[in-house]
Design an enzyme around this catalytic site. Structure first.
Site, PDB file in Angstrom:
ATOM      1  N   HIS A 283       0.791  -1.126  -0.082  1.00 37.41           N
ATOM      2  CA  HIS A 283       0.089  -0.102  -0.016  1.00 37.41           C
ATOM      3  C   HIS A 283       0.874   1.193  -0.123  1.00 37.41           C
ATOM      4  CE1 HIS A 283      -3.559   2.490   0.544  1.00 37.41           C
ATOM      5  NE2 HIS A 283      -3.759   2.252   1.813  1.00 37.41           N
ATOM      6  N   HIS A 322      -2.449  -2.086  -9.931  1.00 43.08           N
ATOM      7  CA  HIS A 322      -3.465  -1.522  -8.949  1.00 43.08           C
ATOM      8  C   HIS A 322      -4.643  -2.483  -9.137  1.00 43.08           C
ATOM      9  CE1 HIS A 322      -5.797   1.381  -7.062  1.00 43.08           C
ATOM     10  NE2 HIS A 322      -4.755   1.680  -6.600  1.00 43.08           N
ATOM     11  N   ASP A 378       2.556   5.620  -6.795  1.00 42.58           N
ATOM     12  CA  ASP A 378       4.052   5.405  -6.272  1.00 42.58           C
ATOM     13  C   ASP A 378       5.233   5.481  -7.195  1.00 42.58           C
ATOM     14  OD1 ASP A 378       2.976   5.638  -3.678  1.00 42.58           O
ATOM     15  OD2 ASP A 378       2.243   3.567  -3.711  1.00 42.58           O
TER      16      ASP A 378
HETATM   17  N1  CMC Z   1       4.922  -6.841 -10.468  1.00 35.50           N
HETATM   18  C1  CMC Z   1       4.866  -8.027 -11.009  1.00 35.50           C
HETATM   19  N2  CMC Z   1       3.490  -8.727 -11.248  1.00 35.50           N
HETATM   20  C2  CMC Z   1       2.511  -8.172 -10.630  1.00 35.50           C
HETATM   21  C3  CMC Z   1       2.487  -6.964 -10.144  1.00 35.50           C
HETATM   22  C4  CMC Z   1       3.933  -6.365  -9.950  1.00 35.50           C
HETATM   23  N3  CMC Z   1       3.884  -5.119  -9.456  1.00 35.50           N
HETATM   24  N4  CMC Z   1       1.306  -6.642  -9.810  1.00 35.50           N
HETATM   25  C5  CMC Z   1       0.459  -7.610 -10.087  1.00 35.50           C
HETATM   26  N5  CMC Z   1       1.236  -8.504 -10.600  1.00 35.50           N
HETATM   27  C6  CMC Z   1       0.788  -9.892 -11.273  1.00 35.50           C
HETATM   28  C7  CMC Z   1       0.492 -10.820 -10.209  1.00 35.50           C
HETATM   29  O1  CMC Z   1       1.469 -11.551 -10.081  1.00 35.50           O
HETATM   30  C8  CMC Z   1      -0.640 -11.609 -10.751  1.00 35.50           C
HETATM   31  O2  CMC Z   1      -0.215 -12.573 -11.870  1.00 35.50           O
HETATM   32  P1  CMC Z   1      -0.727 -13.817 -12.338  1.00 35.50           P
HETATM   33  O3  CMC Z   1      -2.132 -13.751 -12.714  1.00 35.50           O
HETATM   34  O4  CMC Z   1       0.181 -14.604 -13.006  1.00 35.50           O
HETATM   35  O5  CMC Z   1      -0.798 -14.355 -10.484  1.00 35.50           O
HETATM   36  C9  CMC Z   1      -1.427 -10.542 -11.694  1.00 35.50           C
HETATM   37  O6  CMC Z   1      -0.265  -9.502 -11.943  1.00 35.50           O
HETATM   38  C10 CMC Z   1      -2.527  -9.923 -10.969  1.00 35.50           C
HETATM   39  O7  CMC Z   1      -1.876  -9.356  -9.512  1.00 35.50           O
HETATM   40  P2  CMC Z   1      -2.700  -9.454  -8.361  1.00 35.50           P
HETATM   41  O8  CMC Z   1      -1.976  -9.492  -7.305  1.00 35.50           O
HETATM   42  O9  CMC Z   1      -3.824 -10.315  -8.161  1.00 35.50           O
HETATM   43  O10 CMC Z   1      -3.484  -8.038  -8.130  1.00 35.50           O
HETATM   44  P3  CMC Z   1      -3.948  -7.225  -6.917  1.00 35.50           P
HETATM   45  O11 CMC Z   1      -5.075  -6.485  -7.547  1.00 35.50           O
HETATM   46  O12 CMC Z   1      -4.175  -8.106  -5.718  1.00 35.50           O
HETATM   47  O13 CMC Z   1      -2.864  -6.557  -6.347  1.00 35.50           O
HETATM   48  C11 CMC Z   1      -1.246  -4.521  -6.027  1.00 35.50           C
HETATM   49  C12 CMC Z   1      -2.614  -5.027  -6.622  1.00 35.50           C
HETATM   50  C13 CMC Z   1      -1.175  -3.039  -6.125  1.00 35.50           C
HETATM   51  C14 CMC Z   1      -1.031  -5.014  -4.493  1.00 35.50           C
HETATM   52  C15 CMC Z   1      -0.155  -5.246  -7.011  1.00 35.50           C
HETATM   53  O14 CMC Z   1      -0.125  -4.770  -8.119  1.00 35.50           O
HETATM   54  C16 CMC Z   1       1.270  -5.082  -6.275  1.00 35.50           C
HETATM   55  O15 CMC Z   1       1.707  -5.635  -5.657  1.00 35.50           O
HETATM   56  N6  CMC Z   1       1.906  -3.894  -6.809  1.00 35.50           N
HETATM   57  C17 CMC Z   1       3.124  -3.768  -6.306  1.00 35.50           C
HETATM   58  C18 CMC Z   1       2.910  -2.656  -5.187  1.00 35.50           C
HETATM   59  C19 CMC Z   1       2.488  -1.267  -5.298  1.00 35.50           C
HETATM   60  O16 CMC Z   1       3.059  -0.691  -6.238  1.00 35.50           O
HETATM   61  N7  CMC Z   1       1.488  -0.872  -4.452  1.00 35.50           N
HETATM   62  C20 CMC Z   1       1.015   0.388  -4.539  1.00 35.50           C
HETATM   63  C21 CMC Z   1      -0.392   0.467  -5.049  1.00 35.50           C
HETATM   64  S1  CMC Z   1      -1.042   2.181  -5.422  1.00 35.50           S
HETATM   65  C22 CMC Z   1      -1.039   2.917  -4.106  1.00 35.50           C
HETATM   66  C23 CMC Z   1      -1.709   2.403  -2.891  1.00 35.50           C
HETATM   67  O17 CMC Z   1      -2.628   2.051  -2.971  1.00 35.50           O
HETATM   68  O18 CMC Z   1      -0.984   2.575  -1.758  1.00 35.50           O
END
Ligand code: CMC
Length: 444
Positions: A283, A322, A378
């Site tokens: 987050h 996201h 971010d």
């Molecule tokens: N790098 C690599 N792969 C990713 C990433 C990433 N940053 N984000 C998602 N994926 C992949 C994930 O592995 C999954 O792949 P598969 O379908 O093969 O399993 C697919 O994309 C869908 O991801 P998810 O984890 O199901 O998506 P989510 O909605 O649960 O997670 C998230 C959203 C923001 C937690 C995630 O994208 C992430 O960890 N990003 C990096 C951390 C980040 O930048 N966070 C800040 C978010 S914006 C500001 C805030 O809200 O605070």
């Protein structure tokens, strides 16, 4: 419904009360009519679906709330597919261009833009509440010199409830208002004091002649000069970052504030829950993680190897992806422009070149495009903070300062919502049942 569908498609008010869903339970052959309102069905309407009288009834299972609306809200609208963000109906681009953070905070909390008089009164109230009780300095002294400032902020925000015990009168309009003012006013002071504690420097008291962002920079950086006057371009850049982080509807920390607030605790304790949730690297902690990632990548030549590691599942590309945006995060677009303007004042940052190149590689790679992973807020924000000479461990703290107005607006909306009850999810119990206790000497 596909996750990337827009809010209009999945809850923006297109459905009418005549809409309904017919559900046939194949276990019994019974068919049920479930009402659809605002594109949603009530989870409780499924409870009546049972195999027999003793059955508890059907529940919905949604561990990360990926398809569960936990409230109705008028505050922030996001269309994740189109990359649209609006506060109370005003596009984020116009707010960043023409407004100030304190005006946006007013808008979030009161629902309308203020008149000149209302804005002046609001800014005055915030400005005269920036001081914190001297005892808070003693807590800060109790922390180790290298304590993470987010941990210090979390503790101090929670502690504020003990200084303002009347804040527990959550139905009293004055108490709600003054808690909002105090939280918005004191957050920069607490954040700056945590930073100065890390450096072993004396605390700098608020300067009420300065604007909200300029006063924060003064409390961070003032040394022996009589008055600290930051470059107005840097102050503006920080104010834009504050606007961009002010609210973002039902994310992890906002949901935490609403959940904790639903127990009718005071607003300081509810906001402390938001600070705790924001601390996590998935987050608000992501901005800090982005800079650490860019440090590790070190130079452009290492980008392909780094991205291979991400695709092999060994690490995440921080600042990408996201839950809601399946398109470029509109906030990232504004920040990217902001970075260029700030670097004109402060000089080049080699990490920006790595970041731009990293973004290009990722957006050219099917792994990221297939999963609709784009830069989020971010990815570039840390670059602005770094240009302002703010250390990496302060990035999430700076996110918490403006998000406070969003948390408060959401907390107030939650309290006024007639549907609000204490948040209490259900579980699917999968463990053992009815076991006989075994004395310790008889266990294998
Ligand atoms: N790098 C690599 N792969 C990713 C990433 C990433 N940053 N984000 C998602 N994926 C992949 C994930 O592995 C999954 O792949 P598969 O379908 O093969 O399993 C697919 O994309 C869908 O991801 P998810 O984890 O199901 O998506 P989510 O909605 O649960 O997670 C998230 C959203 C923001 C937690 C995630 O994208 C992430 O960890 N990003 C990096 C951390 C980040 O930048 N966070 C800040 C978010 S914006 C500001 C805030 O809200 O605070």
């Amino acid at each position: 419904m596909a996750e990337e569908q827009t809010q209009d498609q999945n809850g923006g008010g297109v459905a009418t009360s005549q809409d309904s869903l017919s559900v046939t339970d194949n276990r019994t052959g019974e068919t049920y009519e479930v009402e659809i309102t605002d594109g949603t069905v009530k989870a409780m309407d499924f409870r009546g679906i049972k195999v027999d009288e003793d059955d508890f009834g059907l529940m919905t299972y949604d561990p990360a709330y990926t398809n569960t609306a936990h409230c109705r809200s008028d505050i922030t609208y996001i269309d994740g597919a189109a990359g649209i963000l609006q506060h109370r109906g005003y596009p984020i681009e116009q707010l960043c261009e023409q407004s100030t953070y304190l005006e946006v905070a007013y808008l979030l909390i009161h629902g309308e833009l203020p008149t000149r008089q209302q804005l002046d009164d609001w800014v005055h109230e915030i400005t005269v509440h920036t001081y914190i009780h001297e005892n808070i300095k003693s807590f800060l002294d109790g922390f180790r010199y290298d304590a993470h400032p987010m941990g210090m902020l979390l503790s101090c925000v929670g502690a504020l409830s003990t200084f303002y015990p009347d804040a527990k009168k959550i139905d009293d309009d004055f108490e709600r208002h003054i808690a909002a003012v105090r939280l918005i006013a004191k957050m920069p002071t607490l954040a700056a004091f945590a930073y100065r504690h890390n450096l072993g420097l004396p605390f700098v008291y608020p300067d009420n002649d300065l604007s909200y962002p300029a006063n924060f920079l003064s409390m961070l950086f003032k040394m022996t000069e009589l008055k600290y006057e930051p470059d107005p371009r840097l102050t503006k850049a920080l104010d834009v970052l504050f606007i961009l982080h002010a609210d973002h509807e039902q994310n992890c920390s906002t949901a935490a504030v609403r959940n904790v607030g639903s127990s009718q605790v005071d607003p300081y304790s509810a906001v402390a829950a938001g600070v705790a949730a924001l601390y996590g690297p998935l987050h608000g902690g992501a901005n800090e993680a982005v800079l650490r990632m860019l440090d590790r990548i070190e130079k452009k030549e290492n980008i392909p190897d780094f991205l291979k590691g991400v695709k092999d599942g060994n690490e995440r590309l921080m600042g990408f992806g996201h839950r809601v945006y399946k398109n470029y995060d509109p906030r990232a677009r504004i920040i990217k422009k902001n970075v260029d303007e700030v670097l004109e004042v402060t000089g080049k940052n080699p990490k920006l070149e790595i970041a731009v190149e990293l973004e290009k590689h990722a957006l050219d790679d099917e792994y990221f495009t297939d999963r609709k992973l784009y830069p989020n807020v971010d990815f570039y924000s840390g670059m602005v903070y770094e240009a302002l000479q703010i250390p990496t461990n302060m990035f999430t703290v700076i996110f918490a300062i403006p998000r406070t107005s969003g948390w408060i607006a959401q907390w107030m909306e939650m309290l006024d919502d007639p549907d609000t009850k204490i948040a209490r999810p259900r579980q699917v119990y999968k463990g053992e049942r009815d076991r006989e206790y075994v004395p310790i000497e008889q266990r294998g």
